[in-house]
Motif scaffolding. Structure first.
Motif, PDB file in Angstrom:
ATOM      1  N   PRO A  47      -5.775   3.452  -7.628  1.00 56.38           N
ATOM      2  CA  PRO A  47      -4.349   3.138  -7.706  1.00 56.38           C
ATOM      3  C   PRO A  47      -3.927   1.937  -6.871  1.00 56.38           C
ATOM      4  O   PRO A  47      -4.624   1.508  -5.950  1.00 56.38           O
ATOM      5  CB  PRO A  47      -3.691   4.421  -7.171  1.00 56.38           C
ATOM      6  CG  PRO A  47      -4.692   4.988  -6.227  1.00 56.38           C
ATOM      7  CD  PRO A  47      -6.034   4.683  -6.854  1.00 56.38           C
ATOM      8  N   MET A  48      -2.732   1.435  -7.184  1.00 59.66           N
ATOM      9  CA  MET A  48      -2.151   0.304  -6.460  1.00 59.66           C
ATOM     10  C   MET A  48      -2.017   0.604  -4.968  1.00 59.66           C
ATOM     11  O   MET A  48      -2.130  -0.297  -4.134  1.00 59.66           O
ATOM     12  CB  MET A  48      -0.762  -0.039  -7.022  1.00 59.66           C
ATOM     13  CG  MET A  48      -0.760  -0.445  -8.468  1.00 59.66           C
ATOM     14  SD  MET A  48      -1.459  -2.085  -8.722  1.00 59.66           S
ATOM     15  CE  MET A  48      -1.808  -1.999 -10.480  1.00 59.66           C
ATOM     16  N   ALA A  49      -1.736   1.841  -4.628  1.00 52.86           N
ATOM     17  CA  ALA A  49      -1.449   2.212  -3.236  1.00 52.86           C
ATOM     18  C   ALA A  49      -2.694   2.577  -2.443  1.00 52.86           C
ATOM     19  O   ALA A  49      -2.586   3.157  -1.360  1.00 52.86           O
ATOM     20  CB  ALA A  49      -0.469   3.378  -3.210  1.00 52.86           C
ATOM     21  N   THR A  50      -3.868   2.240  -2.934  1.00 50.06           N
ATOM     22  CA  THR A  50      -5.121   2.616  -2.265  1.00 50.06           C
ATOM     23  C   THR A  50      -5.119   2.279  -0.771  1.00 50.06           C
ATOM     24  O   THR A  50      -5.458   3.119   0.068  1.00 50.06           O
ATOM     25  CB  THR A  50      -6.319   1.930  -2.954  1.00 50.06           C
ATOM     26  OG1 THR A  50      -6.525   2.533  -4.243  1.00 50.06           O
ATOM     27  CG2 THR A  50      -7.597   2.065  -2.137  1.00 50.06           C
ATOM     28  N   ASP A  51      -4.733   1.066  -0.414  1.00 51.52           N
ATOM     29  CA  ASP A  51      -4.800   0.652   0.986  1.00 51.52           C
ATOM     30  C   ASP A  51      -3.794   1.400   1.857  1.00 51.52           C
ATOM     31  O   ASP A  51      -4.079   1.741   3.009  1.00 51.52           O
ATOM     32  CB  ASP A  51      -4.569  -0.854   1.107  1.00 51.52           C
ATOM     33  CG  ASP A  51      -5.676  -1.662   0.465  1.00 51.52           C
ATOM     34  OD1 ASP A  51      -6.779  -1.119   0.275  1.00 51.52           O
ATOM     35  OD2 ASP A  51      -5.443  -2.841   0.141  1.00 51.52           O
ATOM     36  N   THR A  52      -2.610   1.665   1.291  1.00 53.06           N
ATOM     37  CA  THR A  52      -1.599   2.401   2.042  1.00 53.06           C
ATOM     38  C   THR A  52      -2.011   3.852   2.223  1.00 53.06           C
ATOM     39  O   THR A  52      -1.860   4.428   3.308  1.00 53.06           O
ATOM     40  CB  THR A  52      -0.240   2.316   1.328  1.00 53.06           C
ATOM     41  OG1 THR A  52       0.104   0.943   1.128  1.00 53.06           O
ATOM     42  CG2 THR A  52       0.850   2.998   2.131  1.00 53.06           C
ATOM     43  N   LEU A  53      -2.543   4.453   1.176  1.00 55.34           N
ATOM     44  CA  LEU A  53      -2.989   5.844   1.258  1.00 55.34           C
ATOM     45  C   LEU A  53      -4.086   6.014   2.297  1.00 55.34           C
ATOM     46  O   LEU A  53      -4.086   6.977   3.077  1.00 55.34           O
ATOM     47  CB  LEU A  53      -3.491   6.306  -0.111  1.00 55.34           C
ATOM     48  CG  LEU A  53      -2.424   6.516  -1.180  1.00 55.34           C
ATOM     49  CD1 LEU A  53      -3.054   6.566  -2.559  1.00 55.34           C
ATOM     50  CD2 LEU A  53      -1.633   7.783  -0.903  1.00 55.34           C
ATOM     51  N   LEU A  76       4.271   0.652   6.213  1.00 55.10           N
ATOM     52  CA  LEU A  76       4.505  -0.670   5.614  1.00 55.10           C
ATOM     53  C   LEU A  76       3.732  -0.667   4.293  1.00 55.10           C
ATOM     54  O   LEU A  76       2.568  -1.058   4.242  1.00 55.10           O
ATOM     55  CB  LEU A  76       4.002  -1.767   6.546  1.00 55.10           C
ATOM     56  CG  LEU A  76       4.801  -1.908   7.850  1.00 55.10           C
ATOM     57  CD1 LEU A  76       3.892  -2.229   9.028  1.00 55.10           C
ATOM     58  CD2 LEU A  76       5.859  -2.995   7.690  1.00 55.10           C
ATOM     59  N   PRO A  77       4.354  -0.187   3.205  1.00 51.18           N
ATOM     60  CA  PRO A  77       3.610   0.089   1.974  1.00 51.18           C
ATOM     61  C   PRO A  77       3.304  -1.120   1.100  1.00 51.18           C
ATOM     62  O   PRO A  77       2.495  -1.024   0.180  1.00 51.18           O
ATOM     63  CB  PRO A  77       4.528   1.067   1.233  1.00 51.18           C
ATOM     64  CG  PRO A  77       5.896   0.686   1.687  1.00 51.18           C
ATOM     65  CD  PRO A  77       5.751   0.259   3.123  1.00 51.18           C
ATOM     66  N   VAL A  78       3.952  -2.243   1.357  1.00 49.72           N
ATOM     67  CA  VAL A  78       3.696  -3.474   0.600  1.00 49.72           C
ATOM     68  C   VAL A  78       3.242  -4.534   1.588  1.00 49.72           C
ATOM     69  O   VAL A  78       3.878  -4.724   2.635  1.00 49.72           O
ATOM     70  CB  VAL A  78       4.944  -3.946  -0.162  1.00 49.72           C
ATOM     71  CG1 VAL A  78       4.639  -5.231  -0.937  1.00 49.72           C
ATOM     72  CG2 VAL A  78       5.449  -2.858  -1.103  1.00 49.72           C
ATOM     73  N   GLY A  79       2.148  -5.197   1.278  1.00 50.08           N
ATOM     74  CA  GLY A  79       1.593  -6.178   2.191  1.00 50.08           C
ATOM     75  C   GLY A  79       1.501  -7.560   1.586  1.00 50.08           C
ATOM     76  O   GLY A  79       2.203  -7.906   0.630  1.00 50.08           O
ATOM     77  N   VAL A  80       0.595  -8.350   2.143  1.00 48.66           N
ATOM     78  CA  VAL A  80       0.402  -9.741   1.726  1.00 48.66           C
ATOM     79  C   VAL A  80      -0.712  -9.772   0.675  1.00 48.66           C
ATOM     80  O   VAL A  80      -1.892  -9.701   1.005  1.00 48.66           O
ATOM     81  CB  VAL A  80       0.040 -10.612   2.945  1.00 48.66           C
ATOM     82  CG1 VAL A  80      -0.173 -12.064   2.516  1.00 48.66           C
ATOM     83  CG2 VAL A  80       1.123 -10.515   4.017  1.00 48.66           C
ATOM     84  N   GLY A 122      -4.780  -0.891   6.169  1.00 46.73           N
ATOM     85  CA  GLY A 122      -5.840  -0.660   5.199  1.00 46.73           C
ATOM     86  C   GLY A 122      -6.099  -1.868   4.321  1.00 46.73           C
ATOM     87  O   GLY A 122      -6.990  -1.826   3.469  1.00 46.73           O
ATOM     88  N   HIS A 123      -5.329  -2.931   4.522  1.00 46.05           N
ATOM     89  CA  HIS A 123      -5.429  -4.121   3.675  1.00 46.05           C
ATOM     90  C   HIS A 123      -5.770  -5.343   4.506  1.00 46.05           C
ATOM     91  O   HIS A 123      -5.017  -5.734   5.407  1.00 46.05           O
ATOM     92  CB  HIS A 123      -4.096  -4.337   2.949  1.00 46.05           C
ATOM     93  CG  HIS A 123      -4.015  -5.606   2.160  1.00 46.05           C
ATOM     94  ND1 HIS A 123      -5.006  -6.009   1.281  1.00 46.05           N
ATOM     95  CD2 HIS A 123      -3.062  -6.574   2.112  1.00 46.05           C
ATOM     96  CE1 HIS A 123      -4.664  -7.159   0.726  1.00 46.05           C
ATOM     97  NE2 HIS A 123      -3.498  -7.529   1.211  1.00 46.05           N
TER      98      HIS A 123
END
Length: 261
Positions: A47-53, A76-80, A122-123
């Motif tokens: 999923p798109m949220a892999t790094d946040t999860l 911070l669910p959206v990053g660079v 996570g990103h």
């Protein structure tokens, strides 16, 4: 974001506290940990949220190990992630906006009395901006201690034990393994497909970008047609647990020393 099935249920979360409890937590829980991730493609199988999860789950585990000495702040669910915009669903912040959001989170927490803040990201695309924020805060908030850390990079031995391919990384063996451990219900096993797995798979500019330094930024559609670096089919939940356990242990050790410094 919901935490993975292995995450503890009673980690101290600022979001679940009343303002009275938050005021007490400034004293009893002097470290605030902020999970940071991304909203970006992770190949056909994740999923798109892999790094946040992954970040949220690790932060849950870290906070539980610290026994109330740290509180979990807002994610911070959206990053660079501009390098992933060629793939559908990716949402990104500019480096300027991401830095501003981090600073404003920090300013709010600082106002209430917290002086130790740790971002767990996570990103990898957030790393450079977090370094910049850390340097700026040395001037703007000299009495604040701001730290940040990536996840997978904390466990190089566990990643090496997976015998990853020559080219690996985003959505590959290590990230998929962590998701199989933390959120297996979100992994589409039948869609896990290899991407670029060898230097020969890359065009000359992409090969140059993978050498390290001098650093050269390229978009991920140049690196891999499906957005994957490595072969996620080789990932196992056991390998993911080894990576997560190592990362948690190293973050906990850091925070304990930090609190005693």
């Amino acid at each position: 974001m919901t935490s993975g099935p292995t995450s503890p249920r009673h980690s101290p979360r600022l979001a679940e506290m009343t303002t009275v409890e938050a005021a007490d937590a400034v004293i009893s829980s002097p470290v605030v940990i902020l999970p940071a991730g991304a909203f970006e493609q992770h190949g056909p199988g994740m999923p798109m949220a892999t790094d946040t999860l992954r970040a949220e789950s690790v932060v849950d585990l870290v906070a539980a190990e610290l026994g109330g000495r740290a509180v979990i702040g807002p994610s911070l669910p959206v990053g660079v992630s501009p390098h992933h915009l060629a793939f559908a669903g990716t949402v990104t912040l500019s480096t300027t906006t991401f830095a501003a959001v981090v600073r404003e989170y920090v300013d709010s927490l600082y106002r209430h009395g917290w002086r130790k803040i740790l971002v767990v990201t996570g990103h990898g695309g957030n790393n450079a901006t977090l370094s910049t924020v850390a340097q700026d805060l040395l001037v703007t908030r000299p009495d604040l201690e701001f730290a940040w850390t990536p996840l997978t990079a904390l466990a190089p031995e566990a990643v090496a034990d997976m015998r990853v391919g020559e080219v690996h990384g985003h959505s590959g063996e290590a990230e998929t393994a962590q998701m199989l451990h933390l959120a297996p219900h979100l992994v589409h096993h039948d869609r896990l497909t290899p991407g670029s797995t060898a230097t020969a798979d890359l065009d000359p500019l992409s090969r140059l970008s993978r050498r390290g330094h001098p650093a050269l930024a390229v978009s991920y559609d140049r690196l891999s047609a499906n957005g994957v670096l490595g072969d996620p089919r080789r990932a196992t939940a056991a390998a993911g647990q080894a990576i997560v356990d190592t990362a948690v242990s190293r973050i906990v050790s850091f925070v304990k020393e930090w609190l005693d410094a």
